[in-house]
Design a protein around this motif. Structure first.
Motif: not given
Length: 323
Positions: A167-176, A204-213
Motif C-alpha cells: 500500500l502506497p504511503g502519504p510520503g511516497s514519491s511519484l516514481a514509487t 490524521r495529523c500524523a500522516t501529513f505533519r512532515n508535509r506541512i512543516y
C-alpha cells in the motif's frame, strides 16, 4: 444556464457508465454483470440502502468505505481479506501500518452483510458487497456511478506483511506511486484518476505533519492553516479534510488544490510537481467530466485485480471470520 449545465452533467454520467461497461468487458477477470440476477436479485438495492443510511449519518463514512475497498484490492486482490479479524492463531490486515489508524467502517459492511444474508443466505461474497458499497459511496457523495462486475469470492486468509508492503504511503514519491500501481496492472493515468478519491475524507495529523512543516512545494498559507490543528509534536490523531475546498463532495477540487500547491499529502502533491502527471492534473482540474469518466473506468479495472472466482476461496457468512 443552470438547467443546461445540469443536463450536460446527466449526459456525461450516462456516457461514462457506458464507457465503464466497455472498459470492464476487457478487465472483468471472469466476473459478470449478471452474476446474482437469479440467485440474489435484490443485492444491489440492499447494499445501496445500507451505504445510504451510513452516509446520511456521517458523510465521511463514504470516503472510508472507498478507502477500505482500495486497501483490500491492493493486497492480494479484491478478496475481502481486509475484513478478517485477528484471532489467537491468525494475524490479518486490519492492524497493518497503513490500515490500523486509517481504515474504518467495518461495522457498515457487517450490517449490510447481515441484510444480504437475510435475503439470500450464503450467496453473496463480502468481496462483492465491498465492491458495490465503494461504488455507491462515491455516487452518494455526488460522484459518478459505474457497472460493478460481480462474482468475487472471499479469501480464507490475509497478510499483514503484504498490507505493509503493497500500500502506497502519504510520503511516497511519484516514481514509487507509478511503480506500485503498475504492479497491480494500473497505468499512471489510472493512478492519477484514482488519487482523486482524496477529494473526500479526512486524514490524521500524523500522516501529513512532515508535509506541512518540511515540504518546499506547499502553499505557505495552507501550511499555516493545517499547522493550527497539527502541532509539530503531539496531536497525532487530530483530523483535517484532505480537500480544503469541498471535503464532503466528490468533485474535481482535489486537482485544483494540487495546482495551488495545497495537496495535503506529499504523495498528493507529487502528482503536480514538475513531473509526468502535471498535464493530466491540469486537464482534470478544468474538466470534471473527464476526471469522473476516468475515475469510473479505473475503479472497474481496480475491482478486477486478482479476484477469487469459481471454486476459489469461499462465500463467508460473517465477513470478519472464515466459515
Amino acid at each position: 444556464m443552470a438547467k443546461s449545465a445540469a443536463s450536460s452533467v446527466v449526459r456525461c454520467l450516462q456516457l461514462l457508465t457506458v464507457a465503464a461497461v466497455l472498459a470492464g468487458a476487457a478487465a472483468g477477470g471472469g466476473l459478470s454483470t449478471s452474476f446474482y440476477s437469479k440467485k440474489c436479485p435484490d443485492v444491489q438495492s440492499i447494499v445501496r440502502a445500507g451505504v445510504a443510511s451510513a452516509v446520511a449519518a456521517e458523510k465521511r463514512m463514504g470516503a472510508s468505505i472507498l478507502r477500505m475497498f482500495f486497501h483490500d484490492c491492493f493486497v492480494n486482490g479484491c478478496d475481502a481479506s481486509i475484513l478478517l479479524d485477528d484471532t489467537a492463531t491468525f494475524t490479518g490486515e486490519k492492524n497493518a501500518g497503513p490500515n490500523a489508524n486509517s481504515v474504518r467502517g467495518y461495522e457498515v459492511i457487517d450490517a449490510i452483510k447481515a441484510r444480504v444474508e437475510a435475503s439470500c443466505n450464503a450467496t453473496v461474497s463480502c468481496a462483492d458487497i465491498l465492491a458495490l458499497a465503494a461504488r455507491d459511496a462515491v455516487n452518494l457523495l455526488g460522484g459518478p456511478s459505474w457497472t460493478v462486475y460481480l462474482g468475487r469470492r472471499d479469501a480464507r486468509t490475509a497478510s499483514q506483511s503484504d498490507a505493509n508492503a503493497n500500500l502506497p504511503g502519504p510520503g511516497s514519491s511519484l516514481a514509487t506511486l507509478v511503480t506500485m500501481f503498475g504492479n497491480k496492472g494500473l497505468s499512471a493515468r489510472d493512478m492519477t484518476a484514482l488519487s482523486g478519491a482524496h477529494t473526500v475524507g479526512q486524514a490524521r495529523c500524523a500522516t501529513f505533519r512532515n508535509r506541512i512543516y518540511n515540504d518546499g512545494n506547499i502553499n505557505a498559507t495552507f501550511a499555516s492553516l493545517r499547522q493550527q490543528t497539527c502541532p509539530l509534536a503531539g496531536g497525532d490523531a487530530a483530523l483535517a479534510p484532505i480537500d480544503v475546498q469541498t471535503p464532503e463532495a466528490f468533485d474535481n477540487a482535489y486537482y485544483k488544490n494540487l495546482m495551488a500547491r495545497q495537496g495535503l499529502f506529499h504523495s498528493d502533491q507529487e502528482l503536480f510537481n514538475g513531473g509526468s502527471q502535471d498535464a493530466l492534473v491540469k486537464k482534470y482540474s478544468g474538466n470534471a467530466a473527464m476526471f469522473t469518466a476516468d475515475f469510473a473506468k479505473a475503479m472497474v479495472r481496480m475491482g478486477a485485480i486478482s479476484p477469487l472466482t469459481a471454486t476459489q476461496g469461499e462465500v463467508r457468512l460473517d465477513c470478519r471470520k472464515v466459515n
